[in-house]
Design an enzyme around this catalytic site. Structure first.
Site, mmCIF file in Angstrom:
data_model
loop_
_atom_site.group_PDB
_atom_site.id
_atom_site.type_symbol
_atom_site.label_atom_id
_atom_site.label_comp_id
_atom_site.label_asym_id
_atom_site.label_seq_id
_atom_site.Cartn_x
_atom_site.Cartn_y
_atom_site.Cartn_z
ATOM 1 N N HIS A 42 0.835 -1.199 0.000
ATOM 2 C CA HIS A 42 0.000 0.000 0.000
ATOM 3 C C HIS A 42 0.870 1.248 0.000
ATOM 4 O O HIS A 42 2.089 1.161 0.219
ATOM 5 C CB HIS A 42 -0.881 0.019 1.265
ATOM 6 C CG HIS A 42 -0.065 0.217 2.499
ATOM 7 N ND1 HIS A 42 0.634 -0.809 3.104
ATOM 8 C CD2 HIS A 42 0.209 1.327 3.241
ATOM 9 C CE1 HIS A 42 1.288 -0.341 4.151
ATOM 10 N NE2 HIS A 42 1.049 0.951 4.266
ATOM 11 N N HIS A 123 5.590 6.375 -1.002
ATOM 12 C CA HIS A 123 6.397 5.171 -1.246
ATOM 13 C C HIS A 123 5.564 3.932 -0.999
ATOM 14 O O HIS A 123 4.571 3.977 -0.257
ATOM 15 C CB HIS A 123 7.627 5.169 -0.338
ATOM 16 C CG HIS A 123 7.284 5.113 1.114
ATOM 17 N ND1 HIS A 123 6.926 6.239 1.837
ATOM 18 C CD2 HIS A 123 7.195 4.063 1.971
ATOM 19 C CE1 HIS A 123 6.651 5.884 3.071
ATOM 20 N NE2 HIS A 123 6.792 4.565 3.185
HETATM 21 P P1 ATP Z 1 4.285 -3.797 11.684
HETATM 22 O O1 ATP Z 1 3.282 -4.647 12.361
HETATM 23 O O2 ATP Z 1 5.538 -4.506 11.314
HETATM 24 O O3 ATP Z 1 4.536 -2.480 12.411
HETATM 25 P P2 ATP Z 1 3.209 -2.067 9.656
HETATM 26 O O4 ATP Z 1 4.291 -1.052 9.930
HETATM 27 O O5 ATP Z 1 2.824 -2.304 8.240
HETATM 28 O O6 ATP Z 1 3.603 -3.467 10.273
HETATM 29 P P3 ATP Z 1 1.617 -0.361 11.259
HETATM 30 O O7 ATP Z 1 2.784 -0.048 12.150
HETATM 31 O O8 ATP Z 1 0.282 -0.538 11.891
HETATM 32 O O9 ATP Z 1 1.894 -1.666 10.422
HETATM 33 O O10 ATP Z 1 1.563 0.803 10.186
HETATM 34 C C1 ATP Z 1 0.531 0.937 9.229
HETATM 35 C C2 ATP Z 1 0.989 1.938 8.190
HETATM 36 O O11 ATP Z 1 1.224 3.213 8.810
HETATM 37 C C3 ATP Z 1 2.308 1.569 7.518
HETATM 38 O O12 ATP Z 1 2.314 2.098 6.199
HETATM 39 C C4 ATP Z 1 3.341 2.297 8.341
HETATM 40 O O13 ATP Z 1 4.512 2.577 7.590
HETATM 41 C C5 ATP Z 1 2.596 3.577 8.670
HETATM 42 N N1 ATP Z 1 3.058 4.125 9.946
HETATM 43 C C6 ATP Z 1 3.218 3.455 11.099
HETATM 44 N N2 ATP Z 1 3.642 4.258 12.090
HETATM 45 C C7 ATP Z 1 3.746 5.501 11.541
HETATM 46 C C8 ATP Z 1 4.139 6.787 12.038
HETATM 47 N N3 ATP Z 1 4.491 6.971 13.298
HETATM 48 N N4 ATP Z 1 4.116 7.819 11.162
HETATM 49 C C9 ATP Z 1 3.760 7.669 9.900
HETATM 50 N N5 ATP Z 1 3.365 6.480 9.359
HETATM 51 C C10 ATP Z 1 3.377 5.416 10.158
#
Ligand code: ATP
Ligand code: MG
Length: 176
Positions: A42, A123
């Site tokens: 995504h 990205h």
């Molecule tokens: P993981 O379980 O390994 O953390 P993930 O990073 O895909 O997997 P989430 O951390 O829930 O899952 O993040 C969901 C989306 O939001 C992803 O695209 C992640 O890069 C983005 N994201 C997460 N934390 C932040 C943040 N603090 N600021 C901006 N974007 C974020």
């Protein structure tokens, strides 16, 4: 009993054809680190973090009030940030994507949500904790973006799962 909060974000989901093309490329060009599952590919528009469930309805209403235009992303860059995030990116960002991200961010801010203040760097993450950039040649992928969605990110025993709570179409451009 109160219901647990949700970890929310807005994103553009990767279309099935592009997910298959990326999966095929990854078979031929193995990458180190923790790969993002094909169904999770995504482009994040806005990350909201932990929110009460009651925020889903106003967030959906806020997104539904936007009228974003469709666009095609030409992913022609393979890069790795120093935090180990390996990703594909466009060298030219379509104006319609910038408009969508800006309008969404402005409405979220106006509604009192705290959102990312760093510049938007669109990205598509391929892998996390990637120790080095793969030696492979940079692939190019065309991504026709047709919708955006509000997701809840859930940790399951099978890994991270994104649950689409609502989605909205991007408006096709008028024929020339
Ligand atoms: P993981 O379980 O390994 O953390 P993930 O990073 O895909 O997997 P989430 O951390 O829930 O899952 O993040 C969901 C989306 O939001 C992803 O695209 C992640 O890069 C983005 N994201 C997460 N934390 C932040 C943040 N603090 N600021 C901006 N974007 C974020
Ligand atoms: Mg994360």
């Amino acid at each position: 009993m109160s219901t647990p909060p949700l970890r929310l974000f807005f994103a553009i989901p990767c279309c099935p054809q592009l997910a298959r093309d990326i999966a095929d490329w990854r078979v031929r060009n193995p990458i180190d680190g923790k790969p993002v599952a094909p169904e999770n590919l995504h482009l994040t528009l806005a990350f909201l973090g932990t929110q009460p469930r009651g925020q889903v309805e106003p967030l959906a209403a806020l997104a539904a009030s936007l009228t974003p235009a469709a666009f095609t992303l030409h992913l022609d860059r393979l890069a790795r940030w120093k935090n180990g995030l390996l990703h594909l990116a466009p060298s030219k960002v379509p104006g319609a994507l910038l408009d969508l991200e800006r309008e969404l961010r402005e409405r979220l801010l106006a509604a009192g949500y705290s959102v990312e203040t760093r510049p938007f760097k669109p990205h598509l993450t391929l892998a996390r904790h990637c120790p080095r950039l793969p030696a492979s040649t940079t692939p190019t992928f065309d991504w026709p973006a047709t919708e955006f969605a509000l997701y809840a990110s859930e940790n399951t025993i099978k890994g991270t799962h994104y649950h689409a709570l609502a989605q909205w179409p991007l408006r096709p451009s008028a024929p020339a």
